[in-house]
Write an enzyme that holds these catalytic residues in place. Structure first.
Site, short mmCIF file in Angstrom:
data_model
loop_
_atom_site.label_atom_id
_atom_site.label_comp_id
_atom_site.label_asym_id
_atom_site.label_seq_id
_atom_site.Cartn_x
_atom_site.Cartn_y
_atom_site.Cartn_z
N ARG A 143 0.83 -1.21 0.00
CA ARG A 143 0.00 0.00 0.00
C ARG A 143 0.87 1.26 0.00
O ARG A 143 0.47 2.29 -0.55
CB ARG A 143 -0.99 -0.01 1.18
CG ARG A 143 -2.03 1.10 1.12
CD ARG A 143 -3.14 0.94 2.15
NE ARG A 143 -4.19 0.04 1.73
CZ ARG A 143 -5.32 0.42 1.12
NH1 ARG A 143 -5.55 1.69 0.86
NH2 ARG A 143 -6.24 -0.46 0.78
N GLU B 218 -9.52 6.05 7.29
CA GLU B 218 -8.09 6.32 7.16
C GLU B 218 -7.75 7.62 6.44
O GLU B 218 -6.78 8.30 6.82
CB GLU B 218 -7.41 5.16 6.42
CG GLU B 218 -7.39 3.87 7.22
CD GLU B 218 -7.10 2.66 6.34
OE1 GLU B 218 -7.93 2.35 5.46
OE2 GLU B 218 -6.04 2.04 6.50
#
Lengths: 452, 765
Positions: free
Chosen positions: B311, B720
């Site tokens: 990621r 997030e």
């Protein structure tokens, strides 16, 4: 020990309590009052905050480092008792719902206790009132909105606690004489003032303390008295008392105390404890040394007075005999030019990497006196003698300050640790002298004074 | 409509009265025992002698277990089977659990755990990125590389080339509620586990393995966590397994919570990163090509490090179109805590890399960093004519929903960015000691689990004959307000007031095979699964009621707590009773899987994300050039939640995420000493933001626009993405340092007072 106190308005009498059982463990495990949370078990997160009322009023305290005997003769209110007897919400509780002040909710009971206590006492400096409560979810903005919204609401009547009557006994001396007698008889015993340090010996060090005496009953050691030579501050005065005293007289010292610990810590911590434990990073000694303070020691009926700076002999070693205790610290009367600078990773409720306190006397443009003391730069709180010497007798100018900077390396050989490197400590200490000069010249030189 | 309303958190009245129950608040069952781990005292070595006599003899100790005493699996890893719950013959980090104390109280267990006398044959410990690189100690066979075009040639042909390095520190989650679990032994060897976990199914799985029983013998319940932030995705496994094994061994309920210092010392944190970069660009700052080498310090076990590092690679572009790019990722194995999931899951580190590059380019060219950022933004997506093809990410995913041009312009205006930037320059000219800085940084964050099969969710909904609704789904509540959002969906589907919906604890016995509540996916996935279940029941009710009233099911309307069928109308409760009497099932499961996602993580190609969530923040700071002290003065944020399910909860995520992100990059510093001991292991030494650290002026607004993808009520994930708005605080500090001298600050993170002072001295040198 046998103790008695009020818990959410009801009388509690406990016999044979272990003196180092914490209020938090007792509330949660013995009483099943699980609203009060354990977040860190060292007084740094505030999740365990409760309201304790004594003759001086209501105070927020961290229950995780509060021993049961410290509640003797007081009234305790937990989050469960901040709602009314019929389940009515307290104004801060309602505001926290309305303004979305809780997310995970775990820190919330501690916030509620701090907010309700501040509300009770009419405190509206919310950032200061809540500096000892950590929240990891909200970013604090909605909590402060809630505190502001509840300011004007009347204090619910159930929040006002009467203080129960309770008598003392040897391990709970009622004055300095009783304490002196007890300590002579138990020179290896441990004196517990506010337990903000000793508490961690128990909760983190898992130590068995042996014989202990609690000082909170010694009212005569909790007085601040002005005399001819200056002000005498009893060793058992809390930092909240010292702060109140310093605000008008030594605003720079007071501003440092504002950042010292948190409300909960200042309400418990004693100035005597902060000095007597000899920590090189306690924040009071540098300020008091810069003010020229004396330390009053007592052993039995014998008393002596020394300059505070002479108390700190070496790391972990103080000029204190067995059975001798710190009775008071006295600060001379008169004008000062004190500034206190506390450098830490976080502004509020953090231990100093460097604490620099400056008191330079300038007459007719010349330096005629200099008392400069630092914490965090050596194994003890220590004067910057070489720097003082470099300034004395010189004109108070930028050039003099610049010329004095190298002297810091003569005074100090700081350590590197998790708070800062040695290089930073030395460099920042020099920066603090430059800041002191700039501030005395009328410049704004601290980021806390800058508004957006 | 219950959706889109700014309702408070469902548990807020419980939170504020202390009535909300967390794992350790569940009243201890009779005879409950308490556990503590005895932990390794060195970072790496073989255990030669384990003398536990004093532990066994300590007051209150019932039993002490070592690896050899465990009946079945000794593994608490999420997938790689490389993480024994108790060390076998060697230890791999300082703090690794070695033995388990079972005692009559939490305090007795903690005291006894310190009495172990372990002797080691110490081996060299690899603690740093450099140590691991030198020893080539890594997960996976070598670095993973994603490439787009001929980056080397593009850089070689560019008018300007810069290279640099940034070190990015780790971060402790500091959930206020530490890790905790409680195991209740059942008849026939079954086990019920209460755990503070984001991943009940994994707890169920690991407990089953440890007890040698199938998953059906374990039921895991999670009502709420006192914060998670990724730190309870895998790190609760050890406690839950320990409790279950101890409960099996003793036949008594067992509970465990880590003391805060143990929590710091034992559990994983955010990965710290080093990022090296080399970028070629033109005179306007437009990037021609960029090369990143990302080094992630993963710790001793794999945990979730591979997808975290993936990621980070997937966010190396952030909001910028990179015509060519090469991203090389090293997943380094060290003798430290196994780094784990933390809000953003590698994305923040990748994003800091490219934001540093933008800042560096702007400094080199003497341009406003915002102008350089805007020059590099992806082209707006959504060209309906199809004339203009969307630009693609370095991993080949078309960016179809890019809205940052408009959002940035709106934020520039709202925050008065240009005027303030000019005012700051004037202020700095007049102030020799203090300097201000400002930065506007964007966020483009990919939404979906990159491990594609995790993008699924289930729900279980019952309508009782009195019209009350029991709601359950696979998501967990850690404070984010997921339960409330999903309840709002359920109430809306049935047209009933929210009070009709009972939110219930996550329970592996109700919804099986759940994914962790992670990757910001909670309301996207579970909202859709609940919607499917509700619609199933509603359709059955409509069909039944329509038949009774000889109406068309499509004309049955559920609204305002009532049901209208043609001309007739009745309260929802009456309708439920009627449907029950007509023998129609009022219970349904719902299921959802995210469409469109498909990609190859080895090649780095495809569509890992269903969509992107966007945001932008402007932060203004002030620094002291004599000490490096610094603080945030003001933050203005515009964030994209699509069509918000609950604006109040979303703003809460944004405010909290920003402060947590700013904390990561400023005051939160984890320090390990030369022996591998974590020296910052409690809030006394590890400093998360306190109340006064929030910006003095803090303006947060939601971008008004629907998700172009078909998500639950066209909302967007919010857990997030706002965390990375905190990067603006870091780059504002860089801007303030840059005002002190000609050199580029090249500030490392976290920007403590010490790092700021060193950077000031460097730019002046």
């Amino acid at each position: 020990m046998d103790i008695t106190f009020l818990l959410n308005g009801e009388t509690v009498e406990l016999a044979d309590v272990s003196p180092t059982t914490t209020a938090l463990d007792w509330l949660r495990e013995a009483r099943g009052l699980t609203g009060t949370k354990e977040g860190c078990n060292e007084g740094d997160c505030g999740a365990c905050t409760v309201i304790v009322t004594d003759a001086d009023g209501a105070k927020a305290l961290n229950a995780c480092i509060l021993f049961l005997p410290q509640l003797h003769g007081k009234a305790v209110r937990t989050v469960e008792g901040i709602s009314g007897p019929e389940g009515q919400l307290h104004p801060v509780q309602q505001a926290m719902i309305d303004f979305h002040g809780s997310q995970c909710g775990f820190c919330t009971p501690g916030f509620i206790a701090s907010m309700a206590c501040a509300h009770l006492n009419g405190e509206t400096a919310h950032d200061d009132a809540l500096a000892g409560n950590l929240c990891r979810c909200t970013g604090y903005a909605p909590i402060v909105r809630a505190a502001e919204a509840a300011e004007a609401a009347p204090v619910p009547d159930w929040m006002r606690d009467d203080v129960p009557t309770a008598s003392g006994y040897p391990a709970l001396p009622q004055d300095g004489d009783e304490l002196a007698t007890w300590y002579l008889a138990h020179p290896d015993g441990t004196l517990i003032g506010g337990a903000t340090d000793v508490g961690l010996w128990v909760t983190k060090g898992l130590r068995d303390l042996g014989e202990v005496a609690f000082l909170h009953g010694c009212r005569d050691l909790q007085r601040i008295e002005a005399g001819a030579g200056g002000t005498r501050i009893g060793a058992a005065c809390t930092m909240t008392q010292v702060w109140d005293w310093a605000r008008d007289r030594h605003p720079a010292y007071a501003e440092m105390i504002r950042r010292y610990g948190s409300v909960q810590v200042r309400n418990a911590a004693t100035i005597g404890g902060n000095i007597a434990n000899g920590s090189p990073i306690g924040d009071n000694p540098p300020a008091l040394i810069a003010l020229g303070a004396d330390l009053h020691l007592r052993k039995g009926d014998g008393r002596r007075v020394i300059a505070l700076e002479d108390f700190f002999l070496d790391y972990g070693q103080q000029d204190r005999a067995a059975g001798e205790f710190v009775e008071a610290v006295s600060v001379p009367r008169g004008q000062d030019a004190l500034r206190c600078y506390k450098l830490s990773k976080r502004f509020d409720q953090d231990i100093s990497a460097v604490c620099g306190c400056f008191n330079v006397t300038v007459e007719d443009g010349m330096v005629t006196g200099a008392r400069i003391a630092f914490g965090g730069m050596a194994g003890v709180p220590k004067r910057a003698s070489a720097v003082e010497t470099a300034l004395l007798g010189q004109p108070w100018t930028e050039a003099t300050v610049a010329a004095a900077l190298p002297a810091f390396a003569e005074d100090f050989t700081p350590l590197s640790d998790m708070r800062a490197s040695a290089a930073y400590r030395l460099s920042a200490a020099q920066g603090l002298l430059q800041r002191y000069f700039a501030e005395r010249s009328g410049q704004t030189a601290t980021v806390l004074e800058v508004a957006p | 409509m219950s959706v889109a309303r700014p309702l408070p958190h469902d548990a807020a009245p419980l939170h504020v009265t202390g009535a909300a129950r967390y794992v350790d608040d569940i009243p201890a069952p009779r005879g409950c025992l308490h556990l503590a781990f005895g932990c390794a005292e060195i970072a790496h070595g073989a255990i030669t002698v384990m003398d536990l006599d004093a532990v066994r003899a300590a007051p209150g100790v019932i039993a002490v277990l070592t690896a050899g005493d465990l009946p079945f699996a000794n593994d608490v890893s999420p997938s790689a089977h490389d993480e024994p719950m108790l060390a076998t013959d060697a230890v791999f980090y300082l703090g690794q659990p070695v033995f388990l104390v079972i005692a009559t109280s939490h305090l007795a267990a903690r005291k006894a755990a310190r009495l172990g006398r372990l002797t080691y044959d110490a081996r060299p410990a690899l603690l740093s990125i450099d140590d691991a690189l030198a020893a080539s100690s890594r997960f996976e066979e070598g670095p993973r590389i994603y490439e787009k075009g001929d980056t080397a040639a593009a850089i070689a042909g560019a008018a300007h080339v810069l290279d640099g390095r940034i070190e990015i520190g780790a971060q402790e989650h500091f959930y206020l509620e530490g890790q905790a679990a409680l195991a209740l032994p059942q008849e026939g060897g079954d086990m019920i586990v209460h755990s503070s976990t984001q991943h009940p199914t994994e707890i169920q799985h690991k407990v089953g393995e440890a007890l040698g029983i199938p998953m059906h013998g374990v039921r895991v319940e999670v009502r709420r966590m006192g914060g998670g932030f990724g730190g309870k995705e895998s790190q609760g496994n050890a406690l839950a397994v320990a409790c279950a094994v101890a409960a099996r061994v003793t036949g008594r309920p067992c509970r465990m919570r880590y003391d805060r210092d143990d929590d710091f010392t034992i559990t994983g944190k955010r990965h710290d990163f080093r990022i090296d970069y080399r970028v070629g660009f033109d005179g306007d700052g437009r990037v021609a090509g960029v090369e990143f080498i990302q080094y992630a310090r993963c710790g001793w076990a794999q945990d979730l490090s591979l997808p975290v590092a993936d990621r980070a690679m997937l966010h190396a572009d952030n909001a910028y179109h990179l015509p060519t790019a090469r991203i090389e990722s090293h997943r380094l194995k060290t003798h430290t805590q196994s780094a784990t999931a933390f809000r953003g899951f590698g994305g923040p580190q990748g994003m800091v890399g490219i934001e540093r590059v933008m800042d560096h380019i702007a400094h080199h060219l003497g341009r406003d960093p915002l102008a350089v950022r805007q020059a590099n933004f992806y082209a707006s997506g959504g060209d309906i004519s199809g004339q203009k093809k969307p630009q693609t990410t370095p991993y080949g995913m078309p960016v179809e929903d890019f809205i940052l041009h408009e959002m940035t312009e709106a934020l520039v205006e709202r925050s008065d960015y240009a005027a303030r930037r000019a005012a700051i320059a004037d202020w700095n000219a007049a102030n020799p000691i203090l300097k201000k800085g400002i930065a506007l940084t964007p966020v483009k964050f990919g939404i979906s689990f990159t491990l594609t099969h995790l993008n699924q969710a289930g729900a279980l909904v019952h309508v009782y004959q009195d019209g009350s609704i029991h709601l359950n789904h696979g998501g967990t509540e850690m404070g984010q307000g997921l339960f409330q959002k999903v309840a709002q969906v359920a109430a809306d589907r049935f047209g009933v007031p929210l009070e009709a919906v009972k939110i219930t604890a996550t329970d592996t016995g109700k919804v099986p095979n759940t994914s962790a509540t992670a990757a910001s996916s909670g309301s996207d996935l579970n909202g859709m699964a609940v919607k499917a279940a509700c619609d199933e029941i509603r359709d059955r009710m409509a069909a039944c009621l329509a038949e009774l009233h000889q109406a068309d099911p499509a004309d049955v309307v559920f609204r305002d707590g009532r049901v209208a069928i043609g001309g007739a109308e009745m309260p929802f409760a009456e309708a439920a009773g009627l449907v029950y009497q007509n023998r129609v099932s009022l219970s349904a499961t719902g299921f959802y899987k995210t469409p469109k996602v498909k990609w190859d993580r080895i090649k780095g190609e495809g569509r890992p994300f269903f969509y992107f969530a966007y945001g932008a923040a402007v932060t203004e700071v002030v620094i002291d050039t004599l000490t490096g002290e610094n603080r945030i003065l003001r933050a203005d944020i515009l964030h994209d939640c699509g069509t918000s399910l609950n604006p109040a909860l979303d703003i809460g995520q944004i405010e909290g995420g920003y402060v947590q992100g700013a904390g990561w990059l400023t005051t939160e510093e984890l320090v390990w000493d030369d022996t591998g001991r974590l020296r910052t292991h409690a809030p006394s030494t590890y400093k998360i933001p306190a109340c006064s650290d929030r910006p003095d002026i803090f303006n947060v607004a939601l971008w008004d626009g629907a998700n172009r993808e078909e998500t639950i009520y066209r909302s967007k994930a919010v857990g997030e993405p706002p965390f990375m708005l905190g990067i603006s605080a870091f780059l504002a500090l860089s801007d303030a340092v840059a005002a002190c001298g000609p050199a580029y600050p090249a500030l490392d993170a976290p920007a403590t007072a010490e790092r700021v002072l060193m950077a000031v001295q460097k730019v002046r040198a």
